[in-house]
Structure formats: structure tokens, C-alpha cells
Design a protein around this motif. Structure first.
Motif, short mmCIF file in Angstrom:
data_model
loop_
_atom_site.label_atom_id
_atom_site.label_comp_id
_atom_site.label_asym_id
_atom_site.label_seq_id
_atom_site.Cartn_x
_atom_site.Cartn_y
_atom_site.Cartn_z
N THR A 138 0.81 -1.23 0.00
CA THR A 138 0.00 0.00 0.00
C THR A 138 0.84 1.28 0.00
O THR A 138 0.42 2.31 -0.50
N TYR A 139 2.05 1.21 0.61
CA TYR A 139 2.86 2.41 0.79
C TYR A 139 3.79 2.69 -0.39
O TYR A 139 4.37 3.75 -0.49
N CYS A 140 3.94 1.69 -1.28
CA CYS A 140 5.03 1.77 -2.25
C CYS A 140 4.54 2.11 -3.66
O CYS A 140 3.68 1.43 -4.22
N PRO A 141 5.10 3.15 -4.25
CA PRO A 141 4.68 3.56 -5.59
C PRO A 141 5.08 2.58 -6.70
O PRO A 141 4.60 2.70 -7.81
N MET A 142 5.95 1.61 -6.39
CA MET A 142 6.29 0.61 -7.42
C MET A 142 5.23 -0.49 -7.49
O MET A 142 5.35 -1.41 -8.29
N GLY A 179 12.30 -3.34 -7.42
CA GLY A 179 11.03 -4.00 -7.22
C GLY A 179 11.21 -5.51 -7.27
O GLY A 179 12.27 -6.00 -7.67
N GLU A 180 10.16 -6.20 -6.85
CA GLU A 180 10.27 -7.66 -6.77
C GLU A 180 9.74 -8.29 -8.06
O GLU A 180 8.53 -8.32 -8.27
N ILE A 181 10.64 -8.74 -8.92
CA ILE A 181 10.23 -9.49 -10.13
C ILE A 181 11.20 -10.66 -10.30
O ILE A 181 12.39 -10.53 -10.01
N LEU A 194 22.33 -7.01 -1.97
CA LEU A 194 21.12 -7.06 -2.79
C LEU A 194 19.88 -6.67 -1.98
O LEU A 194 19.78 -6.98 -0.79
N VAL A 195 18.97 -5.97 -2.62
CA VAL A 195 17.69 -5.59 -2.02
C VAL A 195 16.63 -5.84 -3.09
O VAL A 195 16.22 -4.93 -3.81
N LEU A 196 16.24 -7.10 -3.26
CA LEU A 196 15.42 -7.49 -4.41
C LEU A 196 14.13 -8.19 -4.00
O LEU A 196 13.44 -8.77 -4.85
N ILE A 244 19.34 -7.34 2.00
CA ILE A 244 18.42 -6.66 2.93
C ILE A 244 16.99 -6.99 2.54
O ILE A 244 16.59 -6.83 1.38
N LEU A 245 16.25 -7.52 3.49
CA LEU A 245 14.84 -7.83 3.29
C LEU A 245 14.12 -7.32 4.54
O LEU A 245 14.15 -7.96 5.59
N LYS A 246 13.53 -6.15 4.44
CA LYS A 246 12.89 -5.58 5.62
C LYS A 246 11.60 -6.33 5.92
O LYS A 246 10.85 -6.65 5.00
N PHE A 247 11.35 -6.61 7.21
CA PHE A 247 10.06 -7.23 7.53
C PHE A 247 8.97 -6.16 7.47
O PHE A 247 7.81 -6.47 7.40
N GLU A 248 9.37 -4.89 7.50
CA GLU A 248 8.50 -3.71 7.35
C GLU A 248 7.64 -3.46 8.59
O GLU A 248 7.58 -2.36 9.10
N THR A 249 6.93 -4.48 9.05
CA THR A 249 6.23 -4.44 10.34
C THR A 249 6.18 -5.87 10.86
O THR A 249 6.02 -6.80 10.08
N THR A 258 12.25 -1.91 9.88
CA THR A 258 10.86 -1.52 10.04
C THR A 258 10.57 -0.17 9.38
O THR A 258 11.49 0.60 9.13
N ILE A 259 9.30 0.06 9.10
CA ILE A 259 8.87 1.39 8.65
C ILE A 259 8.22 2.08 9.85
O ILE A 259 7.23 1.60 10.39
N VAL A 260 8.81 3.20 10.25
CA VAL A 260 8.31 3.92 11.42
C VAL A 260 7.12 4.80 11.02
O VAL A 260 7.25 5.63 10.11
N SER A 270 13.28 3.39 9.17
CA SER A 270 13.10 4.54 8.29
C SER A 270 11.65 4.99 8.33
O SER A 270 10.75 4.19 8.52
N PRO A 271 11.45 6.29 8.17
CA PRO A 271 10.08 6.82 8.36
C PRO A 271 9.17 6.51 7.19
O PRO A 271 9.62 6.47 6.03
N PHE A 272 7.91 6.31 7.47
CA PHE A 272 6.91 6.21 6.41
C PHE A 272 6.81 7.57 5.72
O PHE A 272 6.68 8.61 6.37
N ILE A 273 6.90 7.55 4.39
CA ILE A 273 6.74 8.76 3.59
C ILE A 273 5.55 8.53 2.64
O ILE A 273 5.60 7.63 1.81
N ASP A 319 12.36 7.53 -13.04
CA ASP A 319 11.33 6.49 -13.11
C ASP A 319 11.32 5.58 -11.89
O ASP A 319 10.49 4.70 -11.78
N TYR A 320 12.27 5.77 -10.99
CA TYR A 320 12.28 4.95 -9.78
C TYR A 320 11.53 5.74 -8.72
O TYR A 320 12.03 6.74 -8.20
N PRO A 321 10.30 5.35 -8.43
CA PRO A 321 9.39 6.27 -7.77
C PRO A 321 9.35 6.22 -6.24
O PRO A 321 8.52 6.87 -5.64
N ILE A 322 10.28 5.50 -5.61
CA ILE A 322 10.18 5.42 -4.15
C ILE A 322 10.25 6.82 -3.54
O ILE A 322 11.08 7.62 -3.92
N TYR A 323 9.37 7.07 -2.63
CA TYR A 323 9.24 8.37 -1.96
C TYR A 323 8.78 9.47 -2.93
O TYR A 323 8.89 10.65 -2.64
N GLY A 324 8.31 9.11 -4.11
CA GLY A 324 7.76 10.09 -5.03
C GLY A 324 8.82 10.78 -5.88
O GLY A 324 10.03 10.63 -5.64
#
Ligand code: SAH
Length: 332
Positions: A53-57, A93-95, A121-123, A143-148, A183-185, A213-216, A287-292
Motif C-alpha cells: 500500500t505504501y510503495c509507488p512501485m 522491485g520484486e520481479i 542485494l535488495v530485491l 536486505i529484506l525488511k520485515f517492514e512491520t 521496520t517502517i516507522v 526509516s520513516p513512512f513517507i 522512473d524509480y518512484p520510491i518516496y515520489g
């Protein structure tokens, strides 16, 4: 430290917060001296099969997709190395396709540069066999964040079970990757108590790298109109992470610059010790849209300057002495 103490520390401000940061910096100094780590990130693709939900990709956004070739990745690795940056981070992104493309690039980078570059790698999620392949061709860390760490929140924002993400983290550990997570704070719906759970969970994973890292809120996502994660709480989460995982690499993420100039220096002052410089080819960066689209893109000068302000050395590779020298001059 137990969860209640963590929760309390996340809320401290003023003199108590200063004391928390001092403690975190002291632990960092004890384990790393004044040495920080600079990473060079190359964003391999903006395509993704997930719907976070949070990610523009997220898969719903089919505009602005790109995928670098192995050639372009090798070329980017050369630029990272030539700049004296000791870690190449390949993120995206994950592909499924990235396993082959990135695997091929790693093989060639290892042939050309040996082990002078750490390859991180962050894939996203992949099968144990895909992770094994990436390790076999020469990747060092992942790096594989559990995010929450809250099952219900994970399901709500990522649409699949937390247990699957955690199983992937365990796969990486079993394969002897150096493993990062985090985590995403301030993810919408997250309470401070749940954030405390996240940090306790991060400790239980015994991570080599951990980010808070903060939620943006990003455009073109269901969370576009939600408030940003709280800046001070993010800094406290960084400091608490330093206490819980004292030997870990903790990034002062670029999102901190969204709050204020010098946001990343504040991250370093709270105990972080990593800064990431962007090496994505210019034509693909927008074109890499993380954080807009208006995200803060970190350059090498900014990184070295930021570390200096945080009282830390950049640790760039010696072969690049000339570049380092001229950059250091430009930064004074
Ligand atoms: N697809 C990979 C990499 C994702 S991008 C994966 O799943 O691991 C790297 C990180 O960006 C994610 O782990 C997530 O924590 C972060 N991220 C994405 N959108 C964000 C947002 N709007 N606010 C804060 N962090 C975000």
C-alpha cells in the motif's frame, strides 16, 4: 532491555533524548570507532509484482517501468568502484527476472573486480534456490525488511503473511548472507507499542544490518494522503536499534532529509553509521518512484559532507585516493 523500556525510550524528548543519542553514539564508537560505511545503490528495476500500500512501485502502477540490463549493472558497478565506494547495493522491485539479470552481472563484476566491492542485494522475496544462486555467483549480503512485525498490519499493507517474509529472511541467514532487515516507522495504523515490538523482533533476528526509516506518503498509492512517520520517533528508533543491535550497520536514510536540511546528520547523531549514494543511471532515476518524484537523491559529495558533520570518516577505497582528495576539498 524489555519491550516496555523500548516503548518508553521511543517517546523521550529533550534532555532524555539527548542522553539516549549519546548512549547510542558511544556504542557505535565502541564497535566502529569513527568509521562509517558508504554504499552506492543502483536501482535495477521499478517493476514489481507486489501491491504494498505504501510503495509507488506497486503492481497497480504500470507507468514508468524500466529494467536495467546486466551490461548497465556492470557499468554502474564500475562507476561505484571508481568513486571509491566499497559497497554496491542493487535494489529494486520484486520481479523474478532480477535473479537472472543480477546473477549474470554479479558474475561479471566478480571476474572484473574480484572481491574489492561488497555486493549487497535488495530485491525482495525469492525462493531458497534463487537466493542460493545469487550467493553462489558472489553476492555478500541481502536486505529484506520485515517492514512491520505485526501480522495484521503486514497483511493489511502487504497482502500476504508476515510468516512468508520472515521465512525468506531465515533462508538468507541459512545461506550465510550478511542479513539486513528493519521496520517502517509510522506506517499508518502502527502504534508506538507495535513499533517497540518491531525493534524487539529485529533484535531476535540477530541482524548484521537494520534500518528504522520513516513512512513517507507517496503519490499514486492508497496512502498518499496519510501523514509522514514522526521524525523524532524515527531518530529514537535508530538510537534504540543501536542499543539492541550494537554491532549492526544502521543507515541514515535519505527520507530523513524530507523533514529538514541536515535530517541525515540527525540520523547519524542518533547512532546510524551508513549513508547510501545513488548511482542509478540518470535516464532511469526519475522512473524509480520510491518516496515520489521529489525524493532526495543523495550524491557522493552530500554523503561525505554529511558524514563529516556527523563526525564520521567515509572509508572510501584507497585506490580512489585522487577522487577522494578532490571531493574532500570540495566539501570543506
Ligand atoms: N522490493 C524490495 C525492495 C523494496 S524498496 C523488497 O521488497 O524488499 C526498499 C524499501 O523501501 C522497502 O523495504 C520499504 O521499506 C521502503 N519503502 C517503500 N515505500 C516506502 C514509503 N512510502 N515510505 C517508507 N518506506 C518505503
Amino acid at each position: 532491555m524489555n519491550k516496555n523500556e523500548v516503548k518508553e525510550l521511543l517517546g523521550v524528548r529533550g534532555a532524555e533524548q539527548e542522553a539516549l543519542f549519546r548512549l547510542a553514539r558511544g556504542l557505535r564508537r565502541q564497535h566502529f570507532g569513527d568509521q562509517a560505511v558508504v554504499r552506492g545503490v543502483v536501482e535495477v528495476t521499478s517493476a514489481c509484482v507486489r501491491s504494498c500500500t505504501y510503495c509507488p512501485m506497486r503492481v497497480e502502477n504500470q507507468f514508468g517501468r524500466y529494467l536495467l540490463t546486466s551490461d548497465e549493472l556492470v557499468e554502474s558497478a564500475r562507476r561505484v568502484f571508481a568513486s571509491g565506494v566499497p559497497v554496491l547495493s542493487i535494489q529494486g522491485g520484486e520481479i523474478p527476472k532480477t535473479t537472472k539479470i543480477v546473477g549474470e552481472a554479479i558474475r561479471r563484476i566478480r571476474d572484473e573486480l574480484g572481491h574489492q566491492l561488497e555486493i549487497l542485494l535488495v530485491l525482495g522475496d525469492k525462493s531458497h534456490d534463487e537466493y542460493r544462486h545469487l550467493k553462489d555467483v558472489g553476492a555478500d549480503s541481502y536486505i529484506l525488511k520485515f517492514e512491520t512485525s505485526i501480522e495484521e498490519l503486514h497483511e493489511r499493507h502487504r497482502f500476504y503473511p508476515l510468516a512468508d517474509r520472515v521465512a525468506a529472511i531465515k533462508s538468507l541467514t541459512d545461506l550465510n548472507f550478511k542479513v539486513g532487515s528493519g521496520t517502517i516507522v509510522g506506517l499508518p495504523g502502527q502504534t508506538v507499542e507495535q513499533l517497540a515490538d518491531d525493534l524487539m523482533f529485529a533484535r531476535s533476528l540477530g541482524l548484521d544490518m537494520c534500518s528504522a526509516s520513516p513512512f513517507i506518503p507517496a503519490k499514486n498509492t492508497p496512502l498518499a494522503n496519510e501523514p509522514m512517520g514522526d521524525f523524532q520517533t524515527t531518530l529514537n528508533a535508530i538510537a534504540v536499534t543501536r542499543i539492541l543491535l550494537p554491532k549492526s550497520l544502521i543507515p541514515a536514510v535519505s527520507a530523513l532529509q524530507k523533514y529538514q536540511a541536515g535530517g541525515q546528520v540527525a540520523g547519524l547523531d542518533a547512532g546510524a553509521n551508513v549513508i547510501t549514494v545513488n548511482f542509478t543511471p540518470n535516464k532511469d532515476q526519475s522512473d524509480y518512484p520510491i518516496y515520489g518524484a521529489d525524493r532526495f537523491v543523495v550524491g557522493l559529495r552530500h554523503a561525505i559532507h554529511t558524514l563529516k558533520r556527523g563526525g564520521l570518516a567515509s572509508g572510501l577505497i584507497d585506490d580512489a585516493n585522487t577522487i577522494r582528495g578532490s571531493l574532500a576539498e570540495a566539501c570543506t
